[in-house]
Design a protein around this motif. Sequence first.
Motif, PDB file in Angstrom:
ATOM      1  N   SER B  56      41.976 -47.893  27.989  1.00 14.72           N
ATOM      2  CA  SER B  56      42.260 -46.468  27.784  1.00 14.72           C
ATOM      3  C   SER B  56      42.724 -45.813  29.074  1.00 14.72           C
ATOM      4  N   ASP B 184      45.821 -46.099  20.919  1.00 11.51           N
ATOM      5  CA  ASP B 184      44.586 -46.568  21.549  1.00 11.51           C
ATOM      6  C   ASP B 184      43.579 -46.957  20.468  1.00 11.51           C
ATOM      7  N   GLU B 185      43.556 -48.228  20.133  1.00 11.29           N
ATOM      8  CA  GLU B 185      42.690 -48.766  19.080  1.00 11.29           C
ATOM      9  C   GLU B 185      42.757 -47.921  17.808  1.00 11.29           C
TER      10      GLU B 185
HETATM   11 MG   LIG Z   1      39.134 -47.328  25.185  1.00  8.72          MG
END
Ligand SMILES: [Mg+2]
Lengths: 418, 241
Positions: B56, B184-185
């Motif tokens: 991240s 992000d995921e």
């Molecule tokens: Mg993360």
Amino acid sequence: MAMLSLTLRSLLNRRYTALLTISAIALSTALLLGVERVRVEARAGFAQTISGTDLVVGARSGQVQLLLYAIFRLGNPTNNMRWDSYRAIARHPAVAWSVPLMLGDAHRGFRVLGTTPDYFTHYRYGRGRALEFAAGQPFADVFDAVLGADVARQLGYALGHDIVISHGTGAVSFVQHDTLPFRVVGILAKSGTPVDRTIHVGLAGIEAVHLGWEGGTAPRHAPTAAAVRAMELTPQAISAVLVGLESRLALFGVQREINHYAGEPLTAVIPGVALQELWDLIGVAERALLAISACVVGVGLLGMLTAILSGLNERRREMAILRSVGARPLQVFGLLMSEAWLLALLGAILGVVLLYGALWLGRPLIEAQWGLYLAIGPLAPREWAVLAIILGAGTLIGAVPGYRAYRYSLADGLTVRV
Amino acid sequence: MTDATTPAAQTGPAIQLAEVQFRWRARAPLVLDIPALTVAAGERLFLRGPSGSGKSTLLALLGGVTTPQYGTVEVLGQPLHRLGGARRDAFRADHIGYIFQMFNLIPYLSVLDNVLLPCRFSHQRAQRVAARGAARSEALHLLRRLGLDGALAARAVTELSVGQQQRVAAARALLGGPELIIADEPTSALDADHRAAVVEVLLGECAALGSTLVFVSHDRALEPLFHRALCLTELNRAGTV
Ligand SMILES: [Mg+2]
Ligand SMILES: Nc1ncnc2c1ncn2[C@@H]1O[C@H](COP(=O)(O)OP(=O)(O)O)[C@@H](O)[C@H]1O
């Protein structure tokens, strides 16, 4: 613009909290404005109660007390002054005119003032305005009465109506003189002064009501009206005298002379000075009330701060999302700031609505209770200023959560963890 | 639906990192120490790595949220490490679409308004959308491509399932065709079926728009759908804390 519509929808989403916050601000705003308005109106009404009279004279007492009973019809004189003292004042070379006042009786809760027809020419209020007759004319006969505007309106009396004057000042009196009714011969136009709530009769009329009462018990044989008219009805004593001077230069001299009158202890007050003293007396309470109201507004705004701040943590995500789609920190700051601004604005607007609602509902009550006539006019500059301050303070308060959100969005940005 | 060959770079790389070192605070441990990373324009990159390895954080650098203490971060030819905060904000608004792991949507806006959100903040994105037609219809079109029909657009986002929410987030990231999509995921909260569906439409749209995609995930089953897969620990010298 983009932010304002977001603010609006964000607030709508939290409408219950927002509504509570707005209500708190509105109530406190209405309170502050209400206090301010009553204060200003009371002061204006006060200062305008009497003008053109140079001195008010009564038996020795405090000047505020004398003013209260002689002009405001509040309370009772503790002592009367003798008729010959009045004659002495009236004959004084510096005195242009003098009007004797006799108080102490009432009709259905309204004070009865015994005086002379000169009262209607010499009593002035506001900027020297004379009393005007809405109907009829001054009293001439012993049993003539002239009603103040409120008396006529509230009791529904018209010219020619018979009224009975009771001994004493209570609204309900057990001793009434039914046999000698007074006839309404005149009704005054509204003046916004205590005159509106007064019934005026001649001094002889007051004497007639009290005939045979000297012992404190009801007279056994009430005399007929014709018999009364034939009598010599000069009072022994009166409550107060309004005095106009030939020249205001003599004011202090005459005042001193009366205060040192050898015949009996008298007090002469200059109405403007006494009004000022009376106002200073009330002014402390008035300012305290204003300060308290301002504090209440402060509490209302702090409530808003609490509401916004406590919601802020849950909204960190919202801020991060806004940042990720391109909102700048300053825009996020603006979002929170405009939220506070909007809450304060809606609160202030609702407060004004509440104020006018309360004025509209409360006006008859306040007028009946305290004789204070509240005009429902547009907002005064001072009131606009109060609103501007509330709005400004509310917006500034928004800077606190605004700054926090600003910091959040910088520190966490897009890496906000869930 | 996606070809696995790396597209020819016409305008130079979309992302170029060199000798990047980053820590969140002055005294905090080094999170990233990346000698070099290049992502070609139009490339679709899969990035994995254990939790806390700095994925991240890397995306934050790519998105211009923050800047490294050392090294250079060039995105779409812009030296982000040299730009001030306001310039980076504007750059992000104009050129980057961002999708989080979950909770991507503003709860008080409708589905459609959530998708249209970037247009509120970026003039450039609003213009690029407008070039294709009305913003509304463009947003509806994207939603439909992602399997969300028009009836859903007016609904409150809180009524949507997580899978639907992530597709709305994808539509928002894609609106106006930003050159770089950062995810992000985005699928970790979804079950396997939905996961594949979301990833497929996302990849399809990126291909159609020619956008570069950096996709972070733990799910290695998705790897073959991308041009390239990287593990951050291999890339990052600061990996061992
Ligand atoms: Mg993360
Ligand atoms: N906003 C932040 N402020 C301070 N430290 C952070 C922040 N975001 C992440 N970190 C730290 O940086 C390290 C890497 O985190 P992160 O990039 O979120 O890892 P990943 O996404 O791979 O799980 C962690 O030690 C984390 O605590």
